[in-house]
Design an enzyme around this catalytic site. Structure first.
Site, PDB file in Angstrom:
ATOM      1  N   SER A   7       0.830  -1.207   0.000  1.00  0.00           N
ATOM      2  CA  SER A   7       0.000   0.000   0.000  1.00  0.00           C
ATOM      3  C   SER A   7       0.863   1.255   0.000  1.00  0.00           C
ATOM      4  O   SER A   7       1.675   1.477   0.907  1.00  0.00           O
ATOM      5  CB  SER A   7      -0.920   0.021   1.222  1.00  0.00           C
ATOM      6  OG  SER A   7      -1.494   1.313   1.317  1.00  0.00           O
ATOM      7  N   HIS A  31      -1.069  -1.131  -4.285  1.00  0.00           N
ATOM      8  CA  HIS A  31      -2.382  -0.867  -3.695  1.00  0.00           C
ATOM      9  C   HIS A  31      -2.514   0.636  -3.458  1.00  0.00           C
ATOM     10  O   HIS A  31      -1.678   1.246  -2.779  1.00  0.00           O
ATOM     11  CB  HIS A  31      -2.491  -1.651  -2.386  1.00  0.00           C
ATOM     12  CG  HIS A  31      -3.813  -1.587  -1.716  1.00  0.00           C
ATOM     13  ND1 HIS A  31      -4.875  -2.390  -2.081  1.00  0.00           N
ATOM     14  CD2 HIS A  31      -4.255  -0.820  -0.693  1.00  0.00           C
ATOM     15  CE1 HIS A  31      -5.921  -2.124  -1.303  1.00  0.00           C
ATOM     16  NE2 HIS A  31      -5.568  -1.165  -0.441  1.00  0.00           N
ATOM     17  N   ASP A  33      -4.817   3.573  -1.995  1.00  0.00           N
ATOM     18  CA  ASP A  33      -5.916   3.851  -1.065  1.00  0.00           C
ATOM     19  C   ASP A  33      -6.474   5.245  -1.276  1.00  0.00           C
ATOM     20  O   ASP A  33      -5.857   6.237  -0.890  1.00  0.00           O
ATOM     21  CB  ASP A  33      -5.401   3.731   0.378  1.00  0.00           C
ATOM     22  CG  ASP A  33      -5.175   2.291   0.776  1.00  0.00           C
ATOM     23  OD1 ASP A  33      -6.117   1.488   0.672  1.00  0.00           O
ATOM     24  OD2 ASP A  33      -4.045   1.959   1.200  1.00  0.00           O
ATOM     25  N   MET A  35      -9.179   7.898  -0.211  1.00  0.00           N
ATOM     26  CA  MET A  35     -10.080   8.208   0.913  1.00  0.00           C
ATOM     27  C   MET A  35     -10.641   9.613   0.744  1.00  0.00           C
ATOM     28  O   MET A  35      -9.901  10.533   0.399  1.00  0.00           O
ATOM     29  CB  MET A  35      -9.317   8.154   2.232  1.00  0.00           C
ATOM     30  CG  MET A  35      -8.609   6.838   2.494  1.00  0.00           C
ATOM     31  SD  MET A  35      -7.741   6.912   4.060  1.00  0.00           S
ATOM     32  CE  MET A  35      -6.879   5.340   4.037  1.00  0.00           C
ATOM     33  N   HIS A  64      -8.229   0.959  -4.303  1.00  0.00           N
ATOM     34  CA  HIS A  64      -9.191   0.701  -3.224  1.00  0.00           C
ATOM     35  C   HIS A  64      -9.938   2.001  -2.930  1.00  0.00           C
ATOM     36  O   HIS A  64      -9.389   2.915  -2.304  1.00  0.00           O
ATOM     37  CB  HIS A  64      -8.397   0.206  -1.994  1.00  0.00           C
ATOM     38  CG  HIS A  64      -9.219  -0.049  -0.777  1.00  0.00           C
ATOM     39  ND1 HIS A  64      -8.651  -0.228   0.466  1.00  0.00           N
ATOM     40  CD2 HIS A  64     -10.560  -0.162  -0.596  1.00  0.00           C
ATOM     41  CE1 HIS A  64      -9.612  -0.440   1.355  1.00  0.00           C
ATOM     42  NE2 HIS A  64     -10.783  -0.399   0.740  1.00  0.00           N
ATOM     43  N   MET A  66     -12.237   4.115  -0.963  1.00  0.00           N
ATOM     44  CA  MET A  66     -12.950   4.312   0.305  1.00  0.00           C
ATOM     45  C   MET A  66     -13.652   5.652   0.194  1.00  0.00           C
ATOM     46  O   MET A  66     -13.291   6.636   0.852  1.00  0.00           O
ATOM     47  CB  MET A  66     -11.945   4.286   1.459  1.00  0.00           C
ATOM     48  CG  MET A  66     -11.405   2.883   1.730  1.00  0.00           C
ATOM     49  SD  MET A  66      -9.901   2.912   2.732  1.00  0.00           S
ATOM     50  CE  MET A  66      -8.698   3.107   1.436  1.00  0.00           C
ATOM     51  N   MET A 135     -11.485  -6.401   4.665  1.00  0.00           N
ATOM     52  CA  MET A 135     -10.700  -5.485   5.495  1.00  0.00           C
ATOM     53  C   MET A 135     -10.367  -6.173   6.815  1.00  0.00           C
ATOM     54  O   MET A 135     -11.254  -6.735   7.451  1.00  0.00           O
ATOM     55  CB  MET A 135     -11.492  -4.202   5.787  1.00  0.00           C
ATOM     56  CG  MET A 135     -11.739  -3.304   4.592  1.00  0.00           C
ATOM     57  SD  MET A 135     -10.248  -2.758   3.740  1.00  0.00           S
ATOM     58  CE  MET A 135      -9.335  -1.931   5.065  1.00  0.00           C
ATOM     59  N   GLY A 140      -9.446   3.548   6.854  1.00  0.00           N
ATOM     60  CA  GLY A 140      -9.217   4.956   7.154  1.00  0.00           C
ATOM     61  C   GLY A 140      -7.770   5.293   7.474  1.00  0.00           C
ATOM     62  O   GLY A 140      -7.324   6.383   7.168  1.00  0.00           O
ATOM     63  N   PHE A 141      -7.061   4.363   8.084  1.00  0.00           N
ATOM     64  CA  PHE A 141      -5.699   4.683   8.506  1.00  0.00           C
ATOM     65  C   PHE A 141      -4.772   3.484   8.339  1.00  0.00           C
ATOM     66  O   PHE A 141      -5.199   2.343   8.546  1.00  0.00           O
ATOM     67  CB  PHE A 141      -5.685   5.106   9.990  1.00  0.00           C
ATOM     68  CG  PHE A 141      -6.533   6.320  10.241  1.00  0.00           C
ATOM     69  CD1 PHE A 141      -6.004   7.604  10.087  1.00  0.00           C
ATOM     70  CD2 PHE A 141      -7.871   6.184  10.583  1.00  0.00           C
ATOM     71  CE1 PHE A 141      -6.807   8.722  10.279  1.00  0.00           C
ATOM     72  CE2 PHE A 141      -8.676   7.300  10.789  1.00  0.00           C
ATOM     73  CZ  PHE A 141      -8.143   8.580  10.636  1.00  0.00           C
ATOM     74  N   GLY A 142      -3.525   3.762   7.991  1.00  0.00           N
ATOM     75  CA  GLY A 142      -2.493   2.731   8.011  1.00  0.00           C
ATOM     76  C   GLY A 142      -2.039   2.532   9.451  1.00  0.00           C
ATOM     77  O   GLY A 142      -2.370   3.327  10.332  1.00  0.00           O
ATOM     78  N   GLY A 143      -1.292   1.464   9.672  1.00  0.00           N
ATOM     79  CA  GLY A 143      -0.659   1.256  10.972  1.00  0.00           C
ATOM     80  C   GLY A 143      -1.554   0.765  12.090  1.00  0.00           C
ATOM     81  O   GLY A 143      -1.156   0.788  13.257  1.00  0.00           O
ATOM     82  N   ASP A 170      -6.447  -6.650   3.912  1.00  0.00           N
ATOM     83  CA  ASP A 170      -5.875  -5.309   3.988  1.00  0.00           C
ATOM     84  C   ASP A 170      -6.010  -4.756   5.405  1.00  0.00           C
ATOM     85  O   ASP A 170      -7.130  -4.548   5.881  1.00  0.00           O
ATOM     86  CB  ASP A 170      -6.638  -4.437   2.970  1.00  0.00           C
ATOM     87  CG  ASP A 170      -6.152  -3.001   2.921  1.00  0.00           C
ATOM     88  OD1 ASP A 170      -5.122  -2.693   3.537  1.00  0.00           O
ATOM     89  OD2 ASP A 170      -6.814  -2.187   2.239  1.00  0.00           O
ATOM     90  N   GLY A 171      -4.859  -4.516   6.028  1.00  0.00           N
ATOM     91  CA  GLY A 171      -4.858  -3.847   7.324  1.00  0.00           C
ATOM     92  C   GLY A 171      -4.113  -4.622   8.391  1.00  0.00           C
ATOM     93  O   GLY A 171      -4.482  -5.748   8.728  1.00  0.00           O
ATOM     94  N   GLY A 172      -3.021  -4.036   8.873  1.00  0.00           N
ATOM     95  CA  GLY A 172      -2.289  -4.630   9.989  1.00  0.00           C
ATOM     96  C   GLY A 172      -1.530  -5.899   9.635  1.00  0.00           C
ATOM     97  O   GLY A 172      -1.283  -6.733  10.511  1.00  0.00           O
ATOM     98  N   GLY A 192       1.054  -2.014   4.072  1.00  0.00           N
ATOM     99  CA  GLY A 192       1.563  -0.656   3.951  1.00  0.00           C
ATOM    100  C   GLY A 192       2.779  -0.485   4.842  1.00  0.00           C
ATOM    101  O   GLY A 192       3.929  -0.500   4.386  1.00  0.00           O
TER     102      GLY A 192
END
Ligand code: DX5
Ligand code: ZN
Length: 218
Positions: A7, A31, A33, A35, A64, A66, A135, A140-143, A170-172, A192
């Site tokens: 990402s 990827h 993102d 938003m 992606h 959002m 998801m 909404g947020f990386g990390g 996607d995510g974490g 990401g």
């Protein structure tokens, strides 16, 4: 087949071009993102950035969205060179029409679902998507940290869609926990912080693929 999709949200934007060049031959997609500050409580980037990325690489662009009204902007994403366009099932719009439109435009269509959206929503869209994006954080947020309840939805999704549809997560996701999603049947891995956020991004991408391959469901 495992596909790695780093990402761009975590890239150092002051040297985006260089960073993409470093890893493009070691990954399968990028990827992107998008938003809008409305569907999600954050604003990232939009068409000008994607167009710039398209200008420097032929890699598959995994977009992606959002955003609240994706139907308004689909033609623009097609025009600037997105290859996969993913819309959220939770977005206020005619999502089935969006998927049909993406496919009619010759692009791959993805349907994204949040951690707490029931898998059964996918039935409505069966036959009109090439990829499900589960998801593993709230968008909404990386990390953020991976949500295990979302990870645990993957085996049922795999059963529902069969083996010809991609399941993206996607995510974490990091090298240390990627086995959780791959062993349950996901095959497109977004990361990401786990790739662009690492000091050696090329090594992070190569190591991520290696970690996935040892847990791949065949
Ligand atoms: C979150 C985005 C993700 C994000 C993932 O809303 O959809 O693609 O960039 O970032 P990490 O891998 O840092 O959780
Ligand atoms: Zn994403």
């Amino acid at each position: 087949m495992i596909k790695i999709s780093p990402s761009l949200l975590s890239v150092d934007f002051t040297k985006m071009g260089e960073e993409i060049k470093k890893i493009e031959s070691n990954v399968d997609m990028l990827h992107l993102d998008v938003m809008d500050g409305h569907f999600v409580p954050n604003i990232s980037f939009g068409m000008p950035v994607i167009k710039a990325v398209r200008g420097i690489t032929n890699i598959t662009l995994d977009t992606h969205l959002m955003i609240s009204n994706p139907s308004k902007y689909l033609d623009e994403f097609v025009k600037i060179g997105s290859d996969i366009i993913t819309v959220h099932a939770e977005a206020p719009d005619e999502i089935l029409e969006c998927l049909k439109h993406i496919k009619k435009s010759g692009k791959k269509a993805g349907i994204a679902i949040n951690p707490d959206t029931p898998n059964s929503i996918l039935d409505k869209y069966a036959g009109y998507f090439d990829m499900v994006l589960q998801m593993t954080v709230f968008p909404g947020f990386g990390g953020q940290g991976m949500i295990m309840e979302a990870v645990n939805k993957i085996p049922e999704i795999r059963k529902m869609v069969g083996n010809d549809i991609d399941i993206e997560v996607d995510g974490g996701i990091y090298i240390e926990n990627v086995h959780e999603v791959v062993s349950k049947g996901a095959n497109v891995i977004v990361s990401g912080t786990g790739i662009f956020g690492q000091p050696d991004i090329k090594k992070a991408a190569v190591d991520m693929r290696r970690a996935c391959e040892s847990y791949e469901v065949k």
